[in-house]
Design a protein around this motif. Structure first.
Motif, short mmCIF file in Angstrom:
data_model
loop_
_atom_site.label_atom_id
_atom_site.label_comp_id
_atom_site.label_asym_id
_atom_site.label_seq_id
_atom_site.Cartn_x
_atom_site.Cartn_y
_atom_site.Cartn_z
N ALA A 21 5.25 -14.91 0.71
CA ALA A 21 4.29 -13.81 0.78
C ALA A 21 4.17 -12.91 -0.29
CB ALA A 21 4.67 -13.04 1.96
N VAL A 22 5.15 -13.13 -1.24
CA VAL A 22 5.12 -12.27 -2.57
C VAL A 22 4.27 -12.67 -3.76
CG1 VAL A 22 7.12 -11.14 -1.82
CG2 VAL A 22 7.52 -12.92 -3.16
N GLY A 23 3.99 -14.02 -3.81
CA GLY A 23 3.51 -14.65 -4.97
C GLY A 23 2.22 -13.86 -5.48
N ASP A 24 1.15 -13.47 -4.56
CA ASP A 24 0.11 -12.85 -4.91
C ASP A 24 0.02 -11.56 -4.31
OD1 ASP A 24 -2.65 -12.73 -5.63
OD2 ASP A 24 -3.32 -13.95 -4.10
N ALA A 25 0.41 -10.52 -4.94
CA ALA A 25 0.52 -9.02 -4.47
C ALA A 25 -0.81 -8.54 -4.65
CB ALA A 25 1.74 -8.48 -4.83
N THR A 26 -1.27 -7.69 -3.96
CA THR A 26 -2.56 -6.74 -4.04
C THR A 26 -2.12 -5.52 -3.64
OG1 THR A 26 -3.91 -8.75 -3.73
CG2 THR A 26 -4.87 -6.34 -3.46
N TYR A 27 -2.60 -4.49 -4.43
CA TYR A 27 -2.08 -3.17 -4.19
C TYR A 27 -3.51 -2.38 -3.49
CZ TYR A 27 -1.15 1.69 -4.88
OH TYR A 27 -1.15 3.08 -4.96
N PHE A 28 -3.13 -1.54 -2.53
CA PHE A 28 -4.10 -0.53 -2.05
C PHE A 28 -3.57 0.94 -2.13
CE2 PHE A 28 -5.55 2.00 1.52
CZ PHE A 28 -7.06 2.36 0.98
N GLY A 29 -4.42 1.65 -2.62
CA GLY A 29 -4.04 3.26 -2.58
C GLY A 29 -5.29 4.08 -2.68
N HIS A 30 -5.31 5.15 -2.05
CA HIS A 30 -6.23 6.11 -2.38
C HIS A 30 -5.87 7.35 -2.76
CE1 HIS A 30 -4.89 8.34 1.16
NE2 HIS A 30 -5.87 9.22 1.08
N SER A 31 -6.86 8.25 -3.31
CA SER A 31 -6.68 9.37 -3.83
C SER A 31 -5.51 9.22 -5.09
CB SER A 31 -6.22 10.51 -2.83
OG SER A 31 -6.23 11.67 -3.40
N LEU A 32 -4.68 9.94 -5.02
CA LEU A 32 -3.38 9.58 -5.87
C LEU A 32 -3.06 8.40 -5.96
CD1 LEU A 32 -1.30 12.94 -5.66
CD2 LEU A 32 -3.13 12.54 -7.48
N GLY A 33 -3.06 7.56 -4.84
CA GLY A 33 -2.59 6.24 -4.56
C GLY A 33 -3.74 5.45 -5.62
N GLY A 34 -5.02 5.74 -5.68
CA GLY A 34 -5.87 5.12 -6.45
C GLY A 34 -5.57 5.19 -7.83
N LEU A 35 -5.14 6.50 -8.42
CA LEU A 35 -4.64 6.63 -9.79
C LEU A 35 -3.52 5.96 -9.88
CD1 LEU A 35 -4.71 8.49 -12.44
CD2 LEU A 35 -3.28 10.29 -11.03
N MET A 50 0.98 -1.12 -0.13
CA MET A 50 0.11 -0.03 0.15
C MET A 50 0.96 1.22 -0.05
SD MET A 50 -1.28 0.34 4.00
CE MET A 50 -1.73 2.04 3.77
N THR A 51 0.27 2.26 -0.55
CA THR A 51 1.10 3.68 -0.61
C THR A 51 0.58 4.37 0.71
OG1 THR A 51 -0.43 4.40 -2.22
CG2 THR A 51 1.64 3.56 -3.04
N ASP A 52 0.98 5.49 0.84
CA ASP A 52 0.55 6.47 1.89
C ASP A 52 0.75 5.86 3.21
OD1 ASP A 52 -0.10 8.63 0.26
OD2 ASP A 52 -1.98 7.57 -0.44
N ALA A 53 1.70 5.07 3.41
CA ALA A 53 1.88 4.33 4.70
C ALA A 53 2.23 5.42 6.03
CB ALA A 53 2.91 3.59 4.69
N ASN A 54 2.64 6.61 5.53
CA ASN A 54 2.90 7.50 6.68
C ASN A 54 1.38 7.74 7.37
OD1 ASN A 54 5.10 7.91 4.64
ND2 ASN A 54 5.52 9.29 6.24
N GLY A 55 0.50 7.81 6.73
CA GLY A 55 -0.84 8.09 7.27
C GLY A 55 -1.74 6.77 7.34
N LEU A 56 -1.54 6.11 6.62
CA LEU A 56 -2.52 4.77 6.74
C LEU A 56 -2.32 3.45 7.06
CD1 LEU A 56 -4.41 5.59 3.27
CD2 LEU A 56 -5.25 6.26 5.74
N PHE A 57 -0.87 3.17 7.37
CA PHE A 57 -0.48 1.96 7.57
C PHE A 57 -1.12 1.25 8.91
CE2 PHE A 57 2.48 -1.14 9.20
CZ PHE A 57 2.78 -1.99 8.04
N GLY A 58 -1.19 2.03 9.76
CA GLY A 58 -1.85 1.63 11.20
C GLY A 58 -3.32 1.05 10.62
#
Length: 114
Positions: free
Chosen positions: A87-101, A1-9
């Motif tokens: 853990a790396v065989g099936d990777a899924t991405y999450f991002g919001h806002s610019l991360g969604g873009l 996931m991106t935006d870990a500074n604000g959303l990781f927890g």
């Protein structure tokens, strides 16, 4: 996931809550953030650089999503594979806002990344 500074927890806690009733299997949550940023507001310009596919006059320095995809593919994924091989065989991405873009752009241009 991106935006870990604000959303990781939040992401980790969401996964934990979903694991209680067995909605998701055991998984590794990887957050990409900016260690030099003292506050989430300090990531705004860097996010625009990394998560946008094209330059925008609204975000100086933006438009470097391809470089970020390259980082994920050639540095981050191999680093994770060396430490968490199962853990790396099936990777899924999450991002919001610019991360969604960024996620949509990656899906259309480099779909094997996630």
């Amino acid at each position: 996931m991106t935006d870990a500074n604000g959303l990781f927890g939040l992401a980790v806690d969401t996964v934990r809550l979903m694991q209680i009733p067995g909605l998701v299997p055991s998984l590794l949550v990887v957050g990409v953030g900016y260690p030099d940023a003292e506050a989430v507001i300090d990531t705004v310009e860097i996010r625009a650089r990394d998560l946008t596919p094209t330059p925008s006059s609204h975000f100086p320095g933006s438009g470097h999503a391809d470089a970020f995809i390259e980082f994920v593919s050639s540095e981050l994924r191999p680093w994770l594979a060396g430490r968490f091989p199962n853990a790396v065989g099936d990777a899924t991405y999450f991002g919001h806002s610019l991360g969604g873009l960024f996620g949509a752009y990656t899906l259309l241009t480099a779909s094997s990344t996630f």
